[in-house]
Design a protein around this motif. Structure first.
Motif, mmCIF file in Angstrom:
data_model
loop_
_atom_site.group_PDB
_atom_site.id
_atom_site.type_symbol
_atom_site.label_atom_id
_atom_site.label_comp_id
_atom_site.label_asym_id
_atom_site.label_seq_id
_atom_site.Cartn_x
_atom_site.Cartn_y
_atom_site.Cartn_z
ATOM 1 N N VAL A 211 0.859 -1.182 0.000
ATOM 2 C CA VAL A 211 0.000 0.000 0.000
ATOM 3 C C VAL A 211 0.898 1.235 0.000
ATOM 4 O O VAL A 211 1.758 1.377 0.873
ATOM 5 C CB VAL A 211 -0.935 0.021 1.221
ATOM 6 N N VAL A 212 0.678 2.111 -0.974
ATOM 7 C CA VAL A 212 1.505 3.310 -1.135
ATOM 8 C C VAL A 212 0.594 4.540 -1.159
ATOM 9 O O VAL A 212 -0.354 4.588 -1.954
ATOM 10 C CB VAL A 212 2.326 3.259 -2.437
ATOM 11 N N ARG A 213 0.869 5.515 -0.282
ATOM 12 C CA ARG A 213 0.129 6.770 -0.346
ATOM 13 C C ARG A 213 0.748 7.632 -1.434
ATOM 14 O O ARG A 213 1.887 8.066 -1.329
ATOM 15 C CB ARG A 213 0.192 7.497 0.995
ATOM 16 N N GLU A 214 -0.009 7.887 -2.497
ATOM 17 C CA GLU A 214 0.534 8.632 -3.630
ATOM 18 C C GLU A 214 0.350 10.141 -3.497
ATOM 19 O O GLU A 214 1.136 10.912 -4.042
ATOM 20 C CB GLU A 214 -0.107 8.140 -4.928
ATOM 21 N N SER A 215 -0.701 10.557 -2.815
ATOM 22 C CA SER A 215 -0.903 11.987 -2.605
ATOM 23 C C SER A 215 -1.773 12.197 -1.390
ATOM 24 O O SER A 215 -2.550 11.309 -0.995
ATOM 25 C CB SER A 215 -1.545 12.650 -3.831
#
Length: 419
Positions: A313-317
């Motif tokens: 899981v990656v927070r992109e913005s």
């Protein structure tokens, strides 16, 4: 030109004959046509036209270097198959409001600028408000150079192919320091004004919001010969996570949406090896948003573990809550003939407002005004959307409501720039 004639000129640009929606993506042919339209409108009014270092377009009445300028405008790009009003209404209304002020024969005491911010929707490179983020220093040059579209084209490459010098992108503090106030008019992306019976509203705050990428990794295999018990199918975990997002948002009184998905190898007769989905979540406050996203991720990991799936899981913005400048908000209310009172009236989420014919309301949608709010005083006006539909070809605002928005914007600009 009238609002109607300007709107009619802009309406066909980037419109899909198949969907009826718009595909005005950053640094494409449709975007170039929109930019040419903006430049032509500026020059036909004798305004000083400028293109800043990040590709944002400016049209100035008065000395751009004098300081304490009043600025209005929005954006002209769109989401995939988006509606006609999101963004363009604010730009067309800006020109129409200037025309109305000139018809009133007012005397400007401050510089006035109209602006079209580039790549607000983030449809091509996956990050919203690129033009205003760069100007405000919220997106570094290094980060901007790493942005790529679905074809692997970087943001600088796209700008250069469109004829712009990408070597100049970066923070623009000197330009922003010359702005005393920015007021963005926008179609409402909800039904609050329709339910209250008002044509125009004032923004109080933008909900905190963000985008998270969920990568579910399994094992590709034959759809016809692989036993169900032997499969590591990431689509199952993804599907369960979509339902979890709806559940978590409903329980918290927030919103959460998986609206974009990428599948590999993307064959009808193949079990996927990778399912990548993007979560968009928004809530009225930070704690609620954290609760929703944490709940979705927890559920996703449980589902992934159950199916033998790896999950990243990656927070992109992410954009924190934006409280629009209270003094400017109250000034808009005063100009439009209503007084604010912090001790009585209806709670709007940013103080209490009494006796409002022009209501103050929050929004879950991000805007350039929200990005710039950390650098300079910003405010927003909303125009009624009777369906509440946005980011869709069904997005709509009646022409008389749009004209009411132009009048309100002209009143505000006169109050701020003509004293």
């Amino acid at each position: 030109m009238t609002f109607h004639s300007m709107w009619a000129e802009l309406l066909p640009i980037g419109r899909s004959s198949a969907s009826g929606g718009y595909r005005r993506f950053a640094w494409t042919g449709a975007d170039a046509d929109c930019r040419a339209w903006f430049k032509a409108q500026a020059e036909s009014r004798g305004l000083t036209y400028e293109l800043d270092r990040n590709g944002n377009q400016w049209a100035w009445l008065g000395d751009p270097t004098a300081g304490d300028a009043v600025v209005t405008g929005s954006h002209l790009d769109s989401v995939p198959d988006g509606g006609a009003f999101d963004g363009p209404l604010g730009v067309v209304s800006a020109f129409a409001a200037l025309d109305e002020l000139r018809a009133r024969q007012v005397t400007f005491t401050k510089p006035l600028a109209l602006v079209n911010f580039g790549d607000e929707e983030g449809a091509r490179f996956g990050l919203a408000c690129v033009g205003s983020r760069l100007a405000a220093g919220q997106l570094t040059v290094e980060q901007a150079h790493r942005l790529t579209d679905a074809d692997g084209i970087t943001l600088p490459q796209a700008m250069e192919r469109a004829g712009y010098d990408a070597g100049t992108i970066g923070p623009d503090p000197e330009r922003l320091a010359r702005i005393g106030a920015f007021v963005e008019l926008h179609v409402e992306q909800g039904r609050a004004l329709d339910l209250s019976g008002d044509r125009v509203g004032i923004a109080s705050a933008i909900w905190p919001h963000g985008r998270w990428r969920f990568d579910f990794r399994g094992e590709a295999n034959h759809a016809g010969t692989t036993r169900l018990a032997d499969r590591r199918d990431p689509m199952l975990s993804y599907a369960e996570t979509v339902l979890a997002a709806r559940r978590e948002a409903r329980l918290a009184g927030a919103v959460a949406t998986f609206g974009k998905i990428s599948v590999e190898p993307n064959g009808v007769n193949a079990i996927p090896s990778l399912v990548r989905g993007w979560l968009d979540s928004r809530a009225a406050d930070q704690q609620t948003l954290d609760t929703v996203v944490t709940g979705v991720e927890k559920a996703a990991r449980e589902y992934a573990d159950a199916h033998g799936i790896e999950l990243d899981v990656v927070r992109e913005s992410f954009t924190p809550v934006v409280e629009f400048d209270h003094a400017l908000r109250d000034e808009l209310a005063r100009i439009l003939g209503r007084d604010t009172d912090t001790d009585r009236g209806a709670d709007t989420g940013a103080g209490k407002v009494a006796d409002l014919k022009v209501p103050v309301l929050g929004t879950g949608a991000g805007h350039d005004a929200g990005i710039l709010s950390g650098t300079l005083p910003t405010a927003m006006l909303f125009v009624r959307n009777p369906t509440g539909v946005s980011h869709s070809p069904a997005e709509y605002a009646a022409e008389d409501d749009c004209v009411a928005g132009v009048t309100a914007l002209a009143d505000v600009l006169e109050g701020l720039a003509c004293r």
